[in-house]
Design a protein around this motif. Structure first.
Motif, short mmCIF file in Angstrom:
data_model
loop_
_atom_site.label_atom_id
_atom_site.label_comp_id
_atom_site.label_asym_id
_atom_site.label_seq_id
_atom_site.Cartn_x
_atom_site.Cartn_y
_atom_site.Cartn_z
N GLU A 105 0.83 -1.19 0.00
CA GLU A 105 0.00 0.00 0.00
C GLU A 105 0.87 1.24 0.00
O GLU A 105 1.80 1.37 0.79
N VAL A 106 0.55 2.19 -0.90
CA VAL A 106 1.35 3.41 -1.00
C VAL A 106 0.58 4.65 -0.53
O VAL A 106 1.18 5.70 -0.33
N HIS A 107 -0.75 4.51 -0.37
CA HIS A 107 -1.52 5.69 0.04
C HIS A 107 -2.87 5.24 0.58
O HIS A 107 -3.43 4.24 0.12
N TYR A 108 -3.37 5.98 1.56
CA TYR A 108 -4.73 5.75 2.06
C TYR A 108 -5.39 7.09 2.28
O TYR A 108 -4.85 7.96 2.99
N ILE A 168 -4.67 2.87 -2.09
CA ILE A 168 -3.95 2.73 -3.35
C ILE A 168 -2.84 1.71 -3.13
O ILE A 168 -2.02 1.85 -2.21
N TYR A 169 -2.82 0.71 -4.00
CA TYR A 169 -1.81 -0.34 -3.93
C TYR A 169 -0.93 -0.28 -5.17
O TYR A 169 -1.41 -0.06 -6.29
N LYS A 170 0.36 -0.47 -4.93
CA LYS A 170 1.32 -0.59 -6.02
C LYS A 170 1.73 -2.05 -6.13
O LYS A 170 1.98 -2.71 -5.12
N ALA A 171 1.77 -2.55 -7.35
CA ALA A 171 2.16 -3.94 -7.58
C ALA A 171 3.14 -4.02 -8.73
O ALA A 171 3.05 -3.27 -9.70
N GLN A 172 4.11 -4.93 -8.59
CA GLN A 172 5.08 -5.19 -9.65
C GLN A 172 5.42 -6.67 -9.67
O GLN A 172 5.36 -7.35 -8.64
N ARG A 173 5.82 -7.15 -10.83
CA ARG A 173 6.22 -8.55 -10.95
C ARG A 173 7.46 -8.84 -10.10
O ARG A 173 7.53 -9.86 -9.43
#
Length: 230
Positions: free
Chosen positions: A207-210, A218-223
């Motif tokens: 999570e990068v922001h609430y 807001i969630y950030k995802a990467q392989r």
């Protein structure tokens, strides 16, 4: 979520024929049409929060390839296009436009409505940089080059459990190890946690922001497991 007319302020916002926002030093006026297209034709809080996040964090979208899933009214894709406005540079005596390349996707029934909002809110010089294209998750993915996008954006697209497997399949197709996924959502039900678990099985997620005022995460995802800055 108040879906019915007369159910309070939130419902009035959803059923209003238009919505106005201010991002990237511009006023964005979007048409809404709940009666005709339902959830695809209204602006949800998650889209507003993700737009604000992109702008406040100064995430550089210039010369990046961006795709939005479930674009709906087009707010997020429009803001990404505006924030990604670049300039022309000369390379080998050729002028090169380094603005963002934004693809806004949704199901076929929503495309005409989406396109009308895009055309009404982007300046003429940026319209060629924003493409509206049909995408039903998990289907005809070969219409999109695999791993070719720098950013994948989604706002309030996690809500139907029967679509989770197809959504994950689509994300895997679109992403390389360098692709950044940004998902904004309100966690309403246990199934939303289930999706996040499914996502974490395949991507590095945090999570990068609430936004507490709108209860949007807001969630950030990467392989890859790397957690580099943007």
């Amino acid at each position: 979520v108040p879906y019915e007319e007369g159910a309070g302020w939130g419902a009035r916002q959803l059923h209003s024929p238009s919505a106005t926002f201010h991002f990237a030093s511009r006023t964005i006026r979007l048409q809404q049409d709940w009666r005709r297209l339902g959830v695809a034709a209204v602006v949800w809080d998650a889209a507003v929060v993700l737009c604000a996040y992109l702008e406040m964090e100064g995430i550089d979208l210039r010369d990046r390839s961006v795709i939005e899933l479930g674009a709906g009214t087009g707010l997020l894709g429009i803001v990404a296009t505006l924030l990604g406005k670049g300039f022309f540079v000369c390379s080998f005596k050729t002028l090169y436009n380094c603005s963002a390349r934004v693809t806004m996707t949704d199901r076929e029934a929503a495309l005409e409505f989406l396109e009308s909002n895009v055309q009404a809110n982007l300046p003429s010089e940026l319209r060629p940089r924003a493409v509206v294209k049909e995408l039903t998750w998990g289907k005809d993915l070969d219409n999109f080059p695999p791993g070719a996008f720098d950013f994948v954006l989604g706002a309030d697209i996690v809500y139907l459990e029967e679509t989770f497997a197809e959504l994950l399949q689509t994300l895997e197709h679109l992403c390389s190890e360098q692709t950044v996924i940004l998902l904004a959502c309100r966690i309403r039900y246990e199934r939303d946690h289930k999706f996040l678990k499914m996502l974490r099985d395949r991507f590095s997620v945090y999570e990068v922001h609430y936004d507490s005022s709108k209860d949007v995460h807001i969630y950030k995802a990467q392989r890859s497991s790397r957690k580099d800055d943007f």
